[in-house]
Motif scaffolding. Sequence first.
Motif, PDB file in Angstrom:
ATOM      1  N   UNK A  75       0.818  -1.212   0.000  1.00  0.00           N
ATOM      2  CA  UNK A  75       0.000   0.000   0.000  1.00  0.00           C
ATOM      3  C   UNK A  75       0.852   1.264   0.000  1.00  0.00           C
ATOM      4  N   UNK A  76       2.145   1.098  -0.180  1.00  0.00           N
ATOM      5  CA  UNK A  76       3.056   2.235  -0.277  1.00  0.00           C
ATOM      6  C   UNK A  76       3.418   2.407  -1.744  1.00  0.00           C
ATOM      7  N   UNK A 124       3.421   6.807   1.576  1.00  0.00           N
ATOM      8  CA  UNK A 124       3.852   5.786   2.531  1.00  0.00           C
ATOM      9  C   UNK A 124       2.691   5.462   3.470  1.00  0.00           C
ATOM     10  N   UNK A 125       2.247   4.213   3.482  1.00  0.00           N
ATOM     11  CA  UNK A 125       1.167   3.787   4.377  1.00  0.00           C
ATOM     12  C   UNK A 125       1.792   3.243   5.663  1.00  0.00           C
ATOM     13  N   UNK A 129      -6.409   4.392   8.275  1.00  0.00           N
ATOM     14  CA  UNK A 129      -5.447   4.836   7.259  1.00  0.00           C
ATOM     15  C   UNK A 129      -4.544   5.877   7.906  1.00  0.00           C
ATOM     16  N   UNK A 130      -3.237   5.658   7.774  1.00  0.00           N
ATOM     17  CA  UNK A 130      -2.251   6.616   8.278  1.00  0.00           C
ATOM     18  C   UNK A 130      -1.185   6.756   7.201  1.00  0.00           C
ATOM     19  N   UNK A 131      -1.332   7.787   6.368  1.00  0.00           N
ATOM     20  CA  UNK A 131      -0.476   7.934   5.193  1.00  0.00           C
ATOM     21  C   UNK A 131       0.432   9.152   5.331  1.00  0.00           C
ATOM     22  N   UNK A 132       1.686   8.934   5.043  1.00  0.00           N
ATOM     23  CA  UNK A 132       2.716   9.972   5.108  1.00  0.00           C
ATOM     24  C   UNK A 132       3.262  10.136   3.692  1.00  0.00           C
ATOM     25  N   UNK A 133       3.089  11.307   3.086  1.00  0.00           N
ATOM     26  CA  UNK A 133       3.382  11.439   1.664  1.00  0.00           C
ATOM     27  C   UNK A 133       4.155  12.711   1.351  1.00  0.00           C
ATOM     28  N   UNK A 189      -9.759   7.874  11.250  1.00  0.00           N
ATOM     29  CA  UNK A 189     -10.066   7.118  12.466  1.00  0.00           C
ATOM     30  C   UNK A 189     -11.526   7.330  12.836  1.00  0.00           C
ATOM     31  N   UNK A 190     -12.055   6.424  13.651  1.00  0.00           N
ATOM     32  CA  UNK A 190     -13.439   6.579  14.103  1.00  0.00           C
ATOM     33  C   UNK A 190     -13.583   7.786  15.009  1.00  0.00           C
ATOM     34  N   UNK A 191     -12.562   8.058  15.811  1.00  0.00           N
ATOM     35  CA  UNK A 191     -12.650   9.164  16.765  1.00  0.00           C
ATOM     36  C   UNK A 191     -12.599  10.537  16.086  1.00  0.00           C
ATOM     37  N   UNK A 192     -11.698  10.701  15.102  1.00  0.00           N
ATOM     38  CA  UNK A 192     -11.475  12.027  14.510  1.00  0.00           C
ATOM     39  C   UNK A 192     -11.909  12.138  13.056  1.00  0.00           C
ATOM     40  N   UNK A 193     -12.381  11.049  12.479  1.00  0.00           N
ATOM     41  CA  UNK A 193     -12.768  11.098  11.075  1.00  0.00           C
ATOM     42  C   UNK A 193     -11.547  11.243  10.183  1.00  0.00           C
TER      43      UNK A 193
END
Length: 272
Positions: free
Chosen positions: A105-106, A137-138, A163-167, A210-214
């Motif tokens: 996924x990267x 980068x995932x 999803x936590x993507x650093x691009x 995320x569910x907490x912060x969208x």
Amino acid sequence: MKRLIFTIIICLAASTTFAQTNSDSTHTSADSGRKKHVRVKLGVGDDAPVVAVNQPDTAYHAHKAPGFSFGVTFSRIDLGLATLVDHGSFTLSPQNQFLSYRQWKTSNVGFDVVQFGYRFNSAFKIYVSGGFDWTLIRLRRDITIQRNTPVLTYTEDDIHYSKNRFSSSYLRIPLSFYYRSHEDDRGNYFRVVAGPEIGVLLNGRVKQISEENGKQKFNDDYHFTRLRKGAFVRVGYGIMGIYAKYYFSDMFENSPAQNGLRNFSFGLTLGF
């Protein structure tokens, strides 16, 4: 980014259809204007007379004159995977483990939009082009890369990110040395393109869901190297091929713990 990829695919399909239409038209013109000699034996046996008969030459003969060219384009579309190389190893060192990522996924995405070059003959040309390039980068871990920090810094979070993507996004400027073989009966040919490339940083981004912060997006340079240097190669047949790119510059600057961390990308390339 999904919208961008879909747009690329649609534009490529349209350009392929247009190119096929032009190719058919060119073949028709070539067929009607050229003749070839075919030797035909009249009868059976070695003593049978042989005569020469003129028939249309259906082979496509492409000859391109030398000269300069400049224009807007949509080509050299790269769709591939990105890999981090840590001091020559594909395994991240302890100080870079926070960048642990999901390999499949990267990704790397890029394309050119303008070019200027000189053609020496039908087989060889050289050109410089400009376009855009993204490395996505995932991240595996539930962390947040911090903005406006003296060095690359992150925090451990108590929530889970789907999803936590650093691009990073760059303006890419490659210098290409292009070679192509003679066309076959279908009008296709083998080609090789290689050369150096420099990139100018446009932006860095963290995208989290995320569910907490969208959905959240944070923009910063994140210490990505502002001017990166690398090399590339593309090999293919027809409109499709494969590519590989390696950057000799470190991915990050002014962050000593990440010295020696570089980027290697490979995948499919279209429309080159």
